[in-house]
Enzyme design. Sequence first.
Site, PDB file in Angstrom:
ATOM      1  CE  LYS A 183      -3.257  -2.784  -0.263  1.00  0.00           C
ATOM      2  NZ  LYS A 183      -4.178  -3.455   0.637  1.00  0.00           N
TER       3      LYS A 183
HETATM    4  C1  LIG Z   1      -5.231  -4.535   0.865  1.00  0.00           C
HETATM    5  C2  LIG Z   1      -6.680  -4.447   0.698  1.00  0.00           C
HETATM    6  C3  LIG Z   1      -7.554  -4.743   1.741  1.00  0.00           C
HETATM    7  C4  LIG Z   1      -7.148  -5.402   3.025  1.00  0.00           C
HETATM    8  O1  LIG Z   1      -6.170  -4.762   3.752  1.00  0.00           O
HETATM    9  P1  LIG Z   1      -5.262  -5.615   4.742  1.00  0.00           P
HETATM   10  O2  LIG Z   1      -4.546  -4.564   5.522  1.00  0.00           O
HETATM   11  O3  LIG Z   1      -4.340  -6.434   3.903  1.00  0.00           O
HETATM   12  O4  LIG Z   1      -6.132  -6.444   5.592  1.00  0.00           O
HETATM   13  C5  LIG Z   1      -8.911  -4.518   1.560  1.00  0.00           C
HETATM   14  N1  LIG Z   1      -9.382  -4.052   0.404  1.00  0.00           N
HETATM   15  C6  LIG Z   1      -8.592  -3.771  -0.652  1.00  0.00           C
HETATM   16  C7  LIG Z   1      -9.193  -3.246  -1.904  1.00  0.00           C
HETATM   17  C8  LIG Z   1      -7.211  -3.995  -0.530  1.00  0.00           C
HETATM   18  O5  LIG Z   1      -6.433  -3.757  -1.590  1.00  0.00           O
END
Ligand SMILES: *Cc1c(COP(=O)(O)O)cnc(C)c1O
Length: 386
Positions: A183
């Site tokens: 992210k």
């Molecule tokens: C990464 C992601 C999540 C989940 O986040 P985590 O921190 O990995 O639990 C949820 N929705 C989308 C669209 C994502 O890309």
Amino acid sequence: MRSEFLPFSQPAINQDDIDGVVEVLKSGWITTGPKTAAFEKAFSEYLGAKYSVSLSSGTAGMHLTLMALELNPGDEVITPSMTWGSTINLLMILGLKPVFADIDRQTLMVTPESVRAVLSDKTKAIIPVHFAGAPVDLDPLRELASERGLILIEDAAHALGTRYRGEPIGKAGTAVFSFHPIKNITTGEGGMVVTDNEGLAEKVRILKFHGLAKDAWQRYSRNGKVQVEIIMPGLKYNLTDIQSSLGLTQLARVDELNAKRGELADIYDRQLAGIEGIIPTRAPEYPHQNSHHLYIVLLDLNQVTITRDQFLDELKKRNIGTGIHFRPVHTQDYYRAVEGYGRGLLPETEWVGDRLFSLPLFPFMAEQDVIDVADALREVLHEFRK
Ligand SMILES: *Cc1c(COP(=O)(O)O)cnc(C)c1O
């Protein structure tokens, strides 16, 4: 061909990040504590948001938000299938019914029309996904939600630094962010629920630590009470100070990191412009600022003799890593067998799902890396042209 493998993503860790973590490790307090409180405060300040509650992942944040809203079994929640499976999994676990809205094949996001098309008397919530760094069209969705008395929860995992009509995603309403290593900023793993609803923030805060009353994490510190009270059954989803330190130093650079992503995306735009066989995605038409979380393109299957997956294998042979964001959830093994799901349900989502892939994009990439990707794309397209 490049000699070194170019990964699809890599966290942008610098010396400040490392020094901060070392400082926490030496401080004598490594779990949730002052760094986490500071990270939540800085996050709210960055977005101009009211309440930020940190968690061990974005998934944990979505879980507790859904729990806190006290939906009833059988309630329908509208969300895209073009997303990471975590939200859909949670809905299933909580006995709620995921109802999928199809996406626009150019922006890869649900539209107010596609959401309206699947509304029913049982609809209780909408969870749109801000996709790849672009914001979903919020105003009509907010209108729809207030008109029908629906809860709107934004999946903002891709949207730290994204703006919709000048407003930062997360400033108003309820949004869930993720700090997974791919992210825009990372804490290793982590997440944040950001909301303007005080009651919701408070409940998520209680649920994330065993259902204990406020500030229970302090119970072994000088300021804490040793005696603690469970006031509702909760989970254990707290973010540690080790992670929050990373969050603080990363958040301090988020605009810079996003700007670097934006520069690389511009270079991609220019490099890929003339490549036959690669279909670009398109930015939404309403005013917005993109955080360039992912750079997604579509493979024109009419122009090649191989599938998207084979195409990505060929890129890998040429030392280019890629990602798929995402395989539609309703076509995954478990969900295919659920009544009413499976291929055929969402034509646009499936069309995109067969063709899309994500090219390497992370702040530490160089211009030459982008050129290498474009070269590899051209080479594979040439070799497997119809
Ligand atoms: C990464 C992601 C999540 C989940 O986040 P985590 O921190 O990995 O639990 C949820 N929705 C989308 C669209 C994502 O890309």
